[in-house]
Write a protein that holds these residues in place. Sequence first.
Motif, PDB file in Angstrom:
ATOM      1  N   SER A   1     -10.062  47.276  22.563  1.00 36.87           N
ATOM      2  CA  SER A   1     -10.995  47.396  21.435  1.00 36.87           C
ATOM      3  C   SER A   1     -11.311  48.861  21.163  1.00 36.87           C
ATOM      4  O   SER A   1     -11.355  49.298  20.007  1.00 36.87           O
ATOM      5  N   ALA A   2     -11.534  49.627  22.254  1.00 37.03           N
ATOM      6  CA  ALA A   2     -11.870  51.047  22.087  1.00 37.03           C
ATOM      7  C   ALA A   2     -10.694  51.788  21.455  1.00 37.03           C
ATOM      8  O   ALA A   2     -10.879  52.664  20.599  1.00 37.03           O
ATOM      9  N   ALA A   3      -9.479  51.409  21.862  1.00 37.90           N
ATOM     10  CA  ALA A   3      -8.291  52.084  21.322  1.00 37.90           C
ATOM     11  C   ALA A   3      -8.200  51.870  19.812  1.00 37.90           C
ATOM     12  O   ALA A   3      -7.868  52.791  19.059  1.00 37.90           O
ATOM     13  N   LEU A   4      -8.535  50.659  19.365  1.00 45.77           N
ATOM     14  CA  LEU A   4      -8.481  50.376  17.923  1.00 45.77           C
ATOM     15  C   LEU A   4      -9.485  51.245  17.170  1.00 45.77           C
ATOM     16  O   LEU A   4      -9.163  51.856  16.150  1.00 45.77           O
ATOM     17  N   ILE A   5     -10.718  51.293  17.709  1.00 37.18           N
ATOM     18  CA  ILE A   5     -11.767  52.078  17.037  1.00 37.18           C
ATOM     19  C   ILE A   5     -11.368  53.551  17.023  1.00 37.18           C
ATOM     20  O   ILE A   5     -11.405  54.228  16.000  1.00 37.18           O
TER      21      ILE A   5
ATOM     22  N   ALA B   1      -0.349  53.836  30.502  1.00 34.00           N
ATOM     23  CA  ALA B   1      -1.579  53.654  31.290  1.00 34.00           C
ATOM     24  C   ALA B   1      -1.429  52.456  32.227  1.00 34.00           C
ATOM     25  O   ALA B   1      -1.824  52.515  33.395  1.00 34.00           O
ATOM     26  N   GLN B   2      -0.827  51.378  31.719  1.00 34.49           N
ATOM     27  CA  GLN B   2      -0.610  50.197  32.568  1.00 34.49           C
ATOM     28  C   GLN B   2       0.304  50.561  33.726  1.00 34.49           C
ATOM     29  O   GLN B   2       0.058  50.194  34.871  1.00 34.49           O
ATOM     30  N   GLY B   3       1.387  51.274  33.404  1.00 33.31           N
ATOM     31  CA  GLY B   3       2.383  51.652  34.411  1.00 33.31           C
ATOM     32  C   GLY B   3       1.775  52.488  35.520  1.00 33.31           C
ATOM     33  O   GLY B   3       2.122  52.348  36.692  1.00 33.31           O
ATOM     34  N   GLU B   4       0.836  53.376  35.144  1.00 38.24           N
ATOM     35  CA  GLU B   4       0.210  54.234  36.160  1.00 38.24           C
ATOM     36  C   GLU B   4      -0.668  53.425  37.109  1.00 38.24           C
ATOM     37  O   GLU B   4      -0.788  53.738  38.280  1.00 38.24           O
TER      38      GLU B   4
ATOM     39  N   ASP C   1       1.852  42.289  25.490  1.00 39.66           N
ATOM     40  CA  ASP C   1       1.690  41.030  26.225  1.00 39.66           C
ATOM     41  C   ASP C   1       1.800  41.284  27.724  1.00 39.66           C
ATOM     42  O   ASP C   1       2.289  40.465  28.470  1.00 39.66           O
ATOM     43  N   PHE C   2       1.351  42.478  28.162  1.00 40.12           N
ATOM     44  CA  PHE C   2       1.446  42.810  29.595  1.00 40.12           C
ATOM     45  C   PHE C   2       0.609  41.847  30.419  1.00 40.12           C
ATOM     46  O   PHE C   2      -0.467  41.444  29.998  1.00 40.12           O
ATOM     47  N   GLU C   3       1.110  41.579  31.609  1.00 35.02           N
ATOM     48  CA  GLU C   3       0.300  40.817  32.564  1.00 35.02           C
ATOM     49  C   GLU C   3      -0.302  41.850  33.506  1.00 35.02           C
ATOM     50  O   GLU C   3       0.424  42.550  34.206  1.00 35.02           O
ATOM     51  N   THR C   4      -1.609  42.003  33.475  1.00 24.80           N
ATOM     52  CA  THR C   4      -2.209  43.081  34.249  1.00 24.80           C
ATOM     53  C   THR C   4      -2.989  42.521  35.418  1.00 24.80           C
ATOM     54  O   THR C   4      -3.916  41.745  35.238  1.00 24.80           O
ATOM     55  N   SER C   5      -2.574  42.906  36.608  1.00 21.93           N
ATOM     56  CA  SER C   5      -3.272  42.350  37.769  1.00 21.93           C
ATOM     57  C   SER C   5      -4.352  43.296  38.269  1.00 21.93           C
ATOM     58  O   SER C   5      -5.306  42.873  38.905  1.00 21.93           O
ATOM     59  N   GLU C   6      -4.217  44.581  37.959  1.00 17.97           N
ATOM     60  CA  GLU C   6      -5.166  45.507  38.569  1.00 17.97           C
ATOM     61  C   GLU C   6      -6.388  45.829  37.711  1.00 17.97           C
ATOM     62  O   GLU C   6      -7.393  46.287  38.209  1.00 17.97           O
ATOM     63  N   PHE C   7      -6.273  45.602  36.418  1.00 19.40           N
ATOM     64  CA  PHE C   7      -7.458  45.745  35.567  1.00 19.40           C
ATOM     65  C   PHE C   7      -8.112  44.378  35.447  1.00 19.40           C
ATOM     66  O   PHE C   7      -7.415  43.369  35.368  1.00 19.40           O
ATOM     67  N   SER C   8      -9.463  44.346  35.353  1.00 22.85           N
ATOM     68  CA  SER C   8     -10.083  43.061  35.044  1.00 22.85           C
ATOM     69  C   SER C   8      -9.874  42.823  33.551  1.00 22.85           C
ATOM     70  O   SER C   8      -9.610  43.754  32.785  1.00 22.85           O
ATOM     71  N   MET C   9      -9.998  41.571  33.142  1.00 19.35           N
ATOM     72  CA  MET C   9      -9.800  41.264  31.726  1.00 19.35           C
ATOM     73  C   MET C   9     -10.874  41.944  30.878  1.00 19.35           C
ATOM     74  O   MET C   9     -10.655  42.289  29.729  1.00 19.35           O
ATOM     75  N   ARG C  10     -12.050  42.150  31.482  1.00 19.94           N
ATOM     76  CA  ARG C  10     -13.132  42.821  30.765  1.00 19.94           C
ATOM     77  C   ARG C  10     -12.746  44.270  30.472  1.00 19.94           C
ATOM     78  O   ARG C  10     -12.908  44.773  29.367  1.00 19.94           O
ATOM     79  N   GLU C  11     -12.187  44.903  31.504  1.00 20.47           N
ATOM     80  CA  GLU C  11     -11.746  46.297  31.315  1.00 20.47           C
ATOM     81  C   GLU C  11     -10.632  46.365  30.274  1.00 20.47           C
ATOM     82  O   GLU C  11     -10.609  47.245  29.423  1.00 20.47           O
ATOM     83  N   THR C  12      -9.703  45.402  30.379  1.00 22.73           N
ATOM     84  CA  THR C  12      -8.561  45.417  29.460  1.00 22.73           C
ATOM     85  C   THR C  12      -9.026  45.221  28.022  1.00 22.73           C
ATOM     86  O   THR C  12      -8.585  45.926  27.113  1.00 22.73           O
TER      87      THR C  12
ATOM     88  N   ASP D   1     -18.930  40.874  25.834  1.00 22.93           N
ATOM     89  CA  ASP D   1     -18.962  41.176  27.260  1.00 22.93           C
ATOM     90  C   ASP D   1     -19.410  39.948  28.057  1.00 22.93           C
ATOM     91  O   ASP D   1     -18.851  39.633  29.100  1.00 22.93           O
ATOM     92  N   GLU D   2     -20.427  39.269  27.496  1.00 20.02           N
ATOM     93  CA  GLU D   2     -20.943  38.050  28.140  1.00 20.02           C
ATOM     94  C   GLU D   2     -19.819  37.031  28.308  1.00 20.02           C
ATOM     95  O   GLU D   2     -19.700  36.375  29.338  1.00 20.02           O
ATOM     96  N   ALA D   3     -19.002  36.915  27.262  1.00 18.40           N
ATOM     97  CA  ALA D   3     -17.911  35.934  27.290  1.00 18.40           C
ATOM     98  C   ALA D   3     -16.966  36.226  28.454  1.00 18.40           C
ATOM     99  O   ALA D   3     -16.554  35.323  29.190  1.00 18.40           O
ATOM    100  N   LEU D   4     -16.655  37.506  28.627  1.00 22.15           N
ATOM    101  CA  LEU D   4     -15.675  37.852  29.656  1.00 22.15           C
ATOM    102  C   LEU D   4     -16.279  37.763  31.062  1.00 22.15           C
ATOM    103  O   LEU D   4     -15.580  37.442  32.025  1.00 22.15           O
ATOM    104  N   ILE D   5     -17.586  38.002  31.153  1.00 24.89           N
ATOM    105  CA  ILE D   5     -18.248  37.824  32.460  1.00 24.89           C
ATOM    106  C   ILE D   5     -18.276  36.325  32.793  1.00 24.89           C
ATOM    107  O   ILE D   5     -17.996  35.908  33.918  1.00 24.89           O
ATOM    108  N   PHE D   6     -18.583  35.516  31.782  1.00 27.42           N
ATOM    109  CA  PHE D   6     -18.588  34.058  31.970  1.00 27.42           C
ATOM    110  C   PHE D   6     -17.195  33.596  32.442  1.00 27.42           C
ATOM    111  O   PHE D   6     -17.068  32.823  33.396  1.00 27.42           O
TER     112      PHE D   6
END
Length: 522
Positions: free
Chosen positions: A424-428, A470-473, A408-419, A271-276
């Motif tokens: 990661s959560a989906a994998l778990i 989810a991305q499409g929505e 390889d979606f380019e997501t403008s509305e989610f932050s990279m932290r959220e993405t 999380d720290e990495a993505l905030i940085f």
Amino acid sequence: MNLRRRFYKSIGMADTQGGLEVDIKIMSEQESSRLRDESRLTGFCDTFSVPSSVQELQSIAKEMWAKGIPVTMQGALTGICGAAVPNGGHVISTEKLNKIIGHETVGDIAIVALEPGVRLSELLEYCSHNAAALSGRTFLPDPTEKTATVGGMFSCNAKGPNSPLHGDTTDKVLGLKILLTNGSVLKIHRGDCVFDKDGCDVPELGRICFADLSKIGCAGKGPAFVHEGSDLIDVLGGSEGMLGIVTELELELEKTAPEIWGAMFFFFDKDEALIFAQAVEARFEIENDTGVYLAAEEYFDTASMKLVNEYKKEVTLLKSAPDFPPFAKSAIYLELEGESADKVEAELSELLEMFASYGGGEDDTWAGSDAEEIEKFRLLRHAVPEAVNTELDRIRQSDSRICKLSTDFETSEFSMRETERFYSAALIDRGLKGVVFGHLHSRRLHFNIIPECFAEYEKGRALIAELARAQGEQNSCVNWENGIGKMKKDVFSILAGSRRATAETIKHFFDEKGLLNPSNML
Ligand SMILES: Cc1cc2nc3c(=O)[nH]c(=O)nc-3n(C[C@H](O)[C@H](O)[C@H](O)COP(=O)(O)OP(=O)(O)OC[C@H]3O[C@@H](n4cnc5c(N)ncnc54)[C@H](O)[C@@H]3O)c2cc1C
């Protein structure tokens, strides 16, 4: 079996130079590598050819089309979505069409003309060999896979970590020759054919009409992204060989920055990495009067670093690169470009201070500025997808139905932290293994699932479709990096919405009979 046949110039084949002898080979077991690309999807075809001149290529394609046989074009087969994997018919490889025709400098601009089968490594080599004549200009987009051909890169609109600063392959295409399925050759330069509100006049084909392109505000390349103001070159780029065969390109070459620094920052907490990373982006967006630019901002999760540490033991080029430290939970690689060493180093010091405020120190950082060091950083980054593909080959030994599973979606509305959290959560949640890595700055995190068996592969496919939904929505316009091809058609259907119909109209206009690269994208 090798069928040696003679094709002759016939009425309407104005670009073919007289009678040509061409090899049409029957597809055989020994040539089966031509049936798959790096996605590991395997297709089928009846025949293939490897023309050694553009005239030969034209002759073969026209002969096939005259018989109603579809043609699939292949570059270096490094694509990862099955776009060059044949679905029947005839395959044409551009591996022998690798001539660099020459270069020209006009004022501040340098242009190189080349055949489609020239590999990125060969183009870069040409630029460094002719550095004096080109005043140090080179081809800047870097899709990292140096064996890719320029024809394939244009057709997939390949782009790399530095795309926010230096653009994508199509951006650099100033001129183009394309063989159309009606047998004519479309020769265009940037600015020749621009879409207005209701269509575009296309030489050799007539006018392509749309009801109203003015309301489409979605940026991107390829037939799904056409809008008022689109240059036809930007519609052909990223069209995955569905609209015509690229026979020659003119590419813009540009100056590299005098000073380039690479720096890898390691974190105990992802999380720290993505905030940085967010703070770094904000710094470059808001305070960019330093003359220093953020050229790349790449993320590595724990699993991708572990995978590379194993993989690099077997790869000569990577043996001299250090292992990712075992304590690191994630890493951010930054590449900075600037006019002078002083300025870039000053900026790097600021970043180190910022890093310290996140608990990092100099020992948790690697940095370097000579060409060899930068290349090593880039190789480490490129090693992630390579390591995933090597894993895939191991797994496929027990079940060859398993192919590459990636987003390889380019997501403008989610932050990279959220993405990242989302992936990661989906994998778990699904009990799957995978890696998350890629381009933070251009908002394209890559999510690769590594299934151990076919049941997991199916689970992974379903998960990717869910993620796409989810991305499409959330996003009105989702772009992607590595193409759609045959592997991501279901995802494309979910994400493209009405833009799918736009792509269909364009495909129909250029290739009414479906004679080129059947089954791609649509
Ligand atoms: C480890 C790894 C990392 C990668 N990283 C990236 C990355 O960072 N960014 C990125 O964008 N891609 C990446 N790729 C994907 C790949 O390298 C690119 O998509 C590349 O552009 C494909 O080039 P190619 O010559 O291999 O084309 P192919 O795979 O052979 O073909 C790709 C498409 O181009 C069409 N085509 C080829 N030649 C012609 C022609 N003359 N006329 C018309 N159509 C043609 C084919 O029909 C097909 O649709 C990576 C691949 C690997 C294996």
